[in-house]
Enzyme design. Structure first.
Site, short mmCIF file in Angstrom:
data_model
loop_
_atom_site.label_atom_id
_atom_site.label_comp_id
_atom_site.label_asym_id
_atom_site.label_seq_id
_atom_site.Cartn_x
_atom_site.Cartn_y
_atom_site.Cartn_z
N HIS A 6 28.93 -88.59 42.95
CA HIS A 6 30.68 -90.13 42.60
C HIS A 6 29.88 -89.88 41.19
O HIS A 6 30.97 -90.00 39.93
CB HIS A 6 30.47 -90.82 43.02
CG HIS A 6 31.31 -90.35 44.62
ND1 HIS A 6 30.15 -91.65 45.90
CD2 HIS A 6 32.32 -90.41 45.19
CE1 HIS A 6 30.93 -91.13 46.54
NE2 HIS A 6 32.29 -89.97 46.56
N GLN A 53 38.09 -77.39 48.45
CA GLN A 53 39.09 -78.46 48.00
C GLN A 53 38.83 -78.27 46.35
O GLN A 53 39.78 -78.13 46.30
CB GLN A 53 38.15 -80.15 48.33
CG GLN A 53 39.59 -81.00 47.38
CD GLN A 53 38.32 -82.36 48.22
OE1 GLN A 53 38.96 -82.88 48.44
NE2 GLN A 53 37.74 -82.95 46.76
N SER A 85 26.22 -87.69 50.08
CA SER A 85 27.24 -88.08 50.71
C SER A 85 27.64 -89.40 51.17
O SER A 85 26.75 -90.33 51.82
CB SER A 85 27.81 -86.30 52.65
OG SER A 85 28.92 -87.47 53.07
N LEU A 96 30.56 -95.27 47.19
CA LEU A 96 29.75 -93.96 45.88
C LEU A 96 28.75 -94.08 45.73
O LEU A 96 27.91 -95.25 46.72
CB LEU A 96 30.25 -94.87 44.60
CG LEU A 96 31.88 -95.61 44.12
CD1 LEU A 96 31.83 -95.39 42.56
CD2 LEU A 96 32.61 -93.55 45.03
P1 AMP Z 1 34.90 -88.17 48.47
O1 AMP Z 1 34.62 -89.59 48.18
O2 AMP Z 1 34.16 -88.15 49.15
O3 AMP Z 1 36.34 -87.93 48.45
O4 AMP Z 1 34.18 -87.35 47.03
C1 AMP Z 1 35.03 -87.95 45.44
C2 AMP Z 1 34.71 -86.93 44.57
O5 AMP Z 1 33.53 -86.94 45.00
C3 AMP Z 1 34.81 -85.15 45.23
O6 AMP Z 1 35.50 -84.19 44.03
C4 AMP Z 1 33.75 -84.57 45.80
O7 AMP Z 1 33.80 -83.76 46.02
C5 AMP Z 1 32.55 -85.12 44.77
N1 AMP Z 1 31.56 -85.44 45.60
C6 AMP Z 1 30.63 -85.98 46.54
N2 AMP Z 1 29.59 -85.53 47.15
C7 AMP Z 1 29.60 -85.15 45.55
C8 AMP Z 1 27.60 -84.38 45.85
N3 AMP Z 1 27.07 -84.48 46.58
N4 AMP Z 1 27.40 -84.21 43.89
C9 AMP Z 1 29.00 -83.81 43.81
N5 AMP Z 1 30.61 -84.18 43.84
C10 AMP Z 1 30.10 -84.50 45.03
#
Ligand code: AMP
Length: 290
Positions: free
Chosen positions: A37, A153, A185, A33
């Protein structure tokens, strides 16, 4: 904060919360995270009585030659961060709990899953839609929080919720960025120092297009050219496209409706995606309709 690993234990907690009339928020994640997140978690904590964070690296959304086995993980740290953001319940199932032996039923998204990442990651959104549908059934949240960073997504999930009559409000949250503009990310952890510095070019390109748009440029071709220039520092570009924010169809010519400029490509061996949403003002829309 409590952590559960089985659907049965999750259901028990959810049933009790529902009986007490609590409003449930869900934040689905794959862990490792970061503040992106945690922004989703904080939004849920602010709006809901109980916030459930799922941490599950979903194998069905990874292609054969993708990074499933090397995907970064740090459970201890994730739990500390979730607790500090105010999460109530962590759902951290093993793969066998989500995909038990004999599993064979998938959610197949339609044409929204075909362009952009769908072209380069066949089957990805089928895996995403399936796991999100399962999480919605397991948690039965009132609201679920997703990041705009994964723009396609959010569009695919919203469509699924409407098409399958799922009683969930999908909330999309703006992309959270590092100080230099790079979108947060989990995959940024793969980048070496030189690569991390180069990753800025993605935001620089998007920002150049956003700036031109805010200053009146409405030709999609010119905006793409502006964005492409700094992005030549990437090792390869998979797509750089302006798409209708609802249909994800390519927009060529004058921009007269909300669009997203979406990009995916590689810095070294790391695949990164990013986007910005460009929305003409009400006044623009009235003018172009006249
Ligand atoms: P993930 O763990 O990459 O699958 O992301 C989980 C959730 O967090 C997803 O809804 C992503 O779009 C969101 N997320 C990931 N990176 C970011 C970011 N930089 N800003 C906002 N939301 C994010």
């Amino acid at each position: 904060m409590e952590t559960v690993t089985t659907v049965a234990a999750l259901r028990q907690r959810i049933t009790a919360a529902r009986k007490a009339g609590k409003r449930i928020g869900l934040v689905p994640t794959m862990g490792f995270l970061h503040d992106g997140h945690l922004t989703l978690v904080r939004e849920s904590v602010a709006a809901c009585d109980v916030t459930v964070v799922s941490i599950f690296v979903n194998p069905t959304q990874f292609g054969e030659n993708e990074d499933l086995s090397s995907y970064p993980r740090d459970t201890e740290r994730d739990l500390t961060l979730c607790e500090s953001a105010g999460a109530d319940l962590i759902f951290m199932p093993p793969v066998s709990e989500v995909y038990p032996e004999g599993f064979q039923t998938y959610v197949e998204p339609g044409p929204l899953a075909e362009p952009l990442c769908g072209t380069f990651r066949p089957g990805h959104f089928r895996g995403v839609a399936t796991v999100v549908a399962k999480l919605f059934n397991m948690v039965q949240p009132d609201r679920a929080y997703f990041g705009r960073k994964d723009f396609q997504q959010t569009v695919v999930v919203r469509r699924m919720v409407r098409d399958l009559d799922m009683p969930v409000d999908v909330v999309a949250i703006d992309t959270v960025r590092e100080q230099d503009g790079v979108a947060m990310s989990s995959r940024n952890a793969y980048l070496g120092e030189e690569e991390r510095a180069r990753a800025r070019c993605i935001f620089q390109g998007l920002f150049a297009a956003q700036w031109a748009f805010d200053n009146g440029e409405r030709q999609s071709g010119r905006l793409v050219d502006l964005a492409r220039e700094p992005m030549s520092a990437m090792d390869s570009l998979q797509y750089l496209e302006i798409v209708d924010a609802e249909t994800l169809q390519s927009v060529n010519g004058t921009i007269d409706r909300p669009v997203a400029i979406c990009v995916a490509g590689y810095i070294g061996k790391t695949r990164l995606i990013d986007n910005v949403v460009l929305a003409p003002s009400e006044a623009d829309l009235v003018q172009s309709a006249a």
